[in-house]
Design a protein around this motif. Sequence first.
Motif, mmCIF file in Angstrom:
data_model
loop_
_atom_site.group_PDB
_atom_site.id
_atom_site.type_symbol
_atom_site.label_atom_id
_atom_site.label_comp_id
_atom_site.label_asym_id
_atom_site.label_seq_id
_atom_site.Cartn_x
_atom_site.Cartn_y
_atom_site.Cartn_z
ATOM 1 N N ARG A 244 -14.529 9.941 -7.103
ATOM 2 C CA ARG A 244 -15.094 8.591 -7.177
ATOM 3 C C ARG A 244 -16.583 8.673 -7.515
ATOM 4 O O ARG A 244 -17.416 8.848 -6.628
ATOM 5 C CB ARG A 244 -14.868 7.865 -5.845
ATOM 6 C CG ARG A 244 -13.382 7.736 -5.545
ATOM 7 C CD ARG A 244 -13.050 6.867 -4.366
ATOM 8 N NE ARG A 244 -11.681 6.389 -4.497
ATOM 9 C CZ ARG A 244 -11.082 5.558 -3.657
ATOM 10 N NH1 ARG A 244 -11.716 5.104 -2.606
ATOM 11 N NH2 ARG A 244 -9.850 5.172 -3.872
ATOM 12 N N TYR B 237 -3.726 9.797 6.896
ATOM 13 C CA TYR B 237 -2.883 8.890 6.109
ATOM 14 C C TYR B 237 -1.417 9.338 6.125
ATOM 15 O O TYR B 237 -0.520 8.536 5.956
ATOM 16 C CB TYR B 237 -3.351 8.853 4.649
ATOM 17 C CG TYR B 237 -4.422 7.834 4.360
ATOM 18 C CD1 TYR B 237 -5.619 7.836 5.057
ATOM 19 C CD2 TYR B 237 -4.235 6.880 3.363
ATOM 20 C CE1 TYR B 237 -6.603 6.912 4.770
ATOM 21 C CE2 TYR B 237 -5.216 5.954 3.069
ATOM 22 C CZ TYR B 237 -6.394 5.981 3.774
ATOM 23 O OH TYR B 237 -7.368 5.057 3.476
ATOM 24 N N GLU C 60 0.826 -1.214 0.000
ATOM 25 C CA GLU C 60 0.000 0.000 0.000
ATOM 26 C C GLU C 60 0.861 1.265 0.000
ATOM 27 O O GLU C 60 0.463 2.297 -0.524
ATOM 28 C CB GLU C 60 -0.930 0.028 1.222
ATOM 29 C CG GLU C 60 -2.068 -0.987 1.176
ATOM 30 C CD GLU C 60 -1.650 -2.415 1.535
ATOM 31 O OE1 GLU C 60 -0.466 -2.638 1.865
ATOM 32 O OE2 GLU C 60 -2.519 -3.314 1.479
ATOM 33 N N ARG D 52 -12.705 13.108 -2.644
ATOM 34 C CA ARG D 52 -11.926 12.719 -1.463
ATOM 35 C C ARG D 52 -10.563 13.394 -1.485
ATOM 36 O O ARG D 52 -9.829 13.274 -2.478
ATOM 37 C CB ARG D 52 -11.772 11.181 -1.480
ATOM 38 C CG ARG D 52 -10.772 10.636 -0.488
ATOM 39 C CD ARG D 52 -10.530 9.136 -0.714
ATOM 40 N NE ARG D 52 -9.507 8.639 0.182
ATOM 41 C CZ ARG D 52 -8.881 7.461 0.061
ATOM 42 N NH1 ARG D 52 -9.195 6.654 -0.938
ATOM 43 N NH2 ARG D 52 -7.960 7.097 0.914
ATOM 44 N N ASP E 152 -12.300 7.332 2.013
ATOM 45 C CA ASP E 152 -11.961 5.921 1.802
ATOM 46 C C ASP E 152 -13.132 5.040 2.244
ATOM 47 O O ASP E 152 -13.572 4.157 1.512
ATOM 48 C CB ASP E 152 -10.696 5.584 2.606
ATOM 49 C CG ASP E 152 -10.311 4.125 2.459
ATOM 50 O OD1 ASP E 152 -10.315 3.632 1.325
ATOM 51 O OD2 ASP E 152 -10.029 3.478 3.492
ATOM 52 N N ARG F 93 0.823 8.575 -5.034
ATOM 53 C CA ARG F 93 -0.167 9.661 -4.932
ATOM 54 C C ARG F 93 0.488 10.936 -4.421
ATOM 55 O O ARG F 93 0.237 12.031 -4.924
ATOM 56 C CB ARG F 93 -1.274 9.257 -3.956
ATOM 57 C CG ARG F 93 -2.226 8.190 -4.498
ATOM 58 C CD ARG F 93 -3.184 7.739 -3.404
ATOM 59 N NE ARG F 93 -4.146 6.744 -3.873
ATOM 60 C CZ ARG F 93 -4.956 6.058 -3.065
ATOM 61 N NH1 ARG F 93 -4.911 6.235 -1.757
ATOM 62 N NH2 ARG F 93 -5.810 5.188 -3.554
HETATM 63 C C1 IPM Z 1 -8.383 3.008 -1.757
HETATM 64 C C2 IPM Z 1 -7.592 1.961 -1.036
HETATM 65 C C3 IPM Z 1 -6.268 2.558 -0.582
HETATM 66 C C4 IPM Z 1 -6.581 3.694 0.372
HETATM 67 C C5 IPM Z 1 -5.260 1.568 0.038
HETATM 68 C C6 IPM Z 1 -4.993 0.400 -0.880
HETATM 69 C C7 IPM Z 1 -3.986 2.245 0.433
HETATM 70 O O1 IPM Z 1 -8.335 1.435 0.008
HETATM 71 O O2 IPM Z 1 -7.845 3.576 -2.739
HETATM 72 O O3 IPM Z 1 -9.527 3.261 -1.379
HETATM 73 O O4 IPM Z 1 -6.818 3.462 1.564
HETATM 74 O O5 IPM Z 1 -6.566 4.837 -0.078
#
Ligand code: IPM
Length: 363
Positions: free
Chosen positions: A108, A143, A91, A136, A249, A98
């Motif tokens: 999304r 994060y 991950e 988002r 997320d 990103r």
């Molecule tokens: C998403 C995924 C990712 C996130 C992971 C894979 C790091 O769950 O793109 O939604 O948490 O952003």
Amino acid sequence: MKKRLYRILLLPGDGIGPEIMAEAVKIIDAVSHAGINIEIDTDLIGGAAIEKYGMPITETTIKKAKRCDAVLLGAVGGRKWDSLSYNLRPEQGLLLLRKSLKLFANLRPVKTLRPLLNISPLKSEIVNGVDFIIVRELTSGIYFGKPRGIKSTPRGEKGYNTEVYYQHEIERIAHIAFQLAQKRRKKVTSVDKANVLESSILWRKVVNEVHKEYPDVELNHLYVDNCAMQIIKDPKQFDIILTNNIFGDILSDESAMITGSIGMLPSASLGRSVGLYEPVHGSAPDIAGRNIANPCGIILSLALLFRYSLNYPQVAQVIEEAVERVIAANYRTKDIAGKNSRILNTSEIGDCIKEEVAKKLTP
Ligand code: IPM
Ligand code: MG
């Protein structure tokens, strides 16, 4: 005049990633055949990169990504690498990508397709006509916030993370949400937890400030717990949902079920010049290698790539309509199969969609 060349970097990743990517490549071939000049390059990310280089993404791959027009990604992660330390997990490759490409805005779209209404676990009358976009924030919040870690303390081990938002980070994502709303039904719902978190109190204040520049857009605020409920109760009320990294997320996986399967949802991550496109679903190790995964999420992500990064909205529409037609003809992967569906495997569905795309795009 020489035709412009578009460069797309493919990062299939792990699990079902390579299988669904192969189907996206068929669509790219069909589009190239119609006369758009596309060059593709493929590289490793996630567990696949760990196996070869001992790290989830290399500097070379990031450099390559920065030089292309857009990146299309499959999925990362798998049980094999779950026990690795935080920095080495698959991950991290995606998070670093990103961050390096400064992709702060993750879009999304959640839109129901008529033929899939009864696949959704929710009642048809609730999901019929749903059409919203989750905006988002993608490069900040809990994060990435510091301090973070796991530490030994006299009271036992302590795990901690920090939710941090700077004003400018909230401003820029709010602008994206309001501008997107202006092209749609002009309604933004900002989602936070301002009854508990300071970072959310600032979020709400800044969103209200930015809103002053968009008087034609209606703005309302929801706490994230209430929003989670409203998404199930009355998803049609939403046009744009604007939210932070972690809430986005979680709410996007929840919203996926409105459409019937998380296998259907695409996403676009935008920042500066290079866009990253990936399905919302994960690497699904349980079904990897069996040729049964739904390729629609990545193919619809490719459509977004043509719309936002290559500026070919017509091609995007052709791809989206091709997916809709194949589904309407009742050709389905297992996850979206209805009563009388013909269940096809990943590559057969890819062939059907490619055929539809090729029919509409004549050279
Ligand atoms: C998403 C995924 C990712 C996130 C992971 C894979 C790091 O769950 O793109 O939604 O948490 O952003
Ligand atoms: Mg997720």
